[in-house]
Design a protein around this motif. Sequence first.
Motif: not given
Length: 236
Positions: A64-76, A45-53
Amino acid sequence: MSVEYNVYCDESCHLENDGINVMTLGAVWVPKDSVAEISKEIRAIKQKYSKNPKQEAKWTRISYVERELYIELVKYFFERKDLKFRCVLVPNKFALDHKRFGQTHDEWYYKMYYATLSYIFDKQNRFNVYIDIRDTNSYQRSQKLLDVCSHSLYDFHKEIIKKIQPIRSDEVELMQIVDILAGAIAYENRKFDEAHSFNKTKKEIIELIKKESKNNLRRTSYLKEDKFNLFVWSAQ
């Protein structure tokens, strides 16, 4: 059939004199056999949003820049049925009177750890507990906590609770899930100055957690709610 669980614990706003009214102690527990798969999926999930795993996901870093990443982590977290969360919320640290009860803040802190973990333990299963390293005394205190938890289950040979071990939270993906969930509960219950500028992305994450958990993050959950269990502790 006995299951061996790994329990990952983290805290938010735990310092005695930090000027913050609230404290949270959170724990995620999961079957040990699922840990490798879940860790791999979180890194993906981190890699999907271009974050170093290898880079830590934390509540304090939400923007806000990583908004989608944290939304997906919570949903996960909410979508994985084998992931469960327990949190003890102390809504008013200012009301604590350690002198009255003949204890230090550290001693009280580990009592709150017991309140967090005792909900999770049972005599049918086995548990490995990992807590965030606080200081050079973390190991000694963790072994005292192990003794207290084990004795409460009459587990004098450490067969149920196999260990309580301090670890670095930035090296374990599941500790980062705890940090996000416990951080959200703390943020929702924290009293800010009138001039405080709220992080809109954090507020959005909080609303998502409220929706998924069916809890307003200010009330104690029903005892049987083990997916997302919140206990509001009062000094009164």
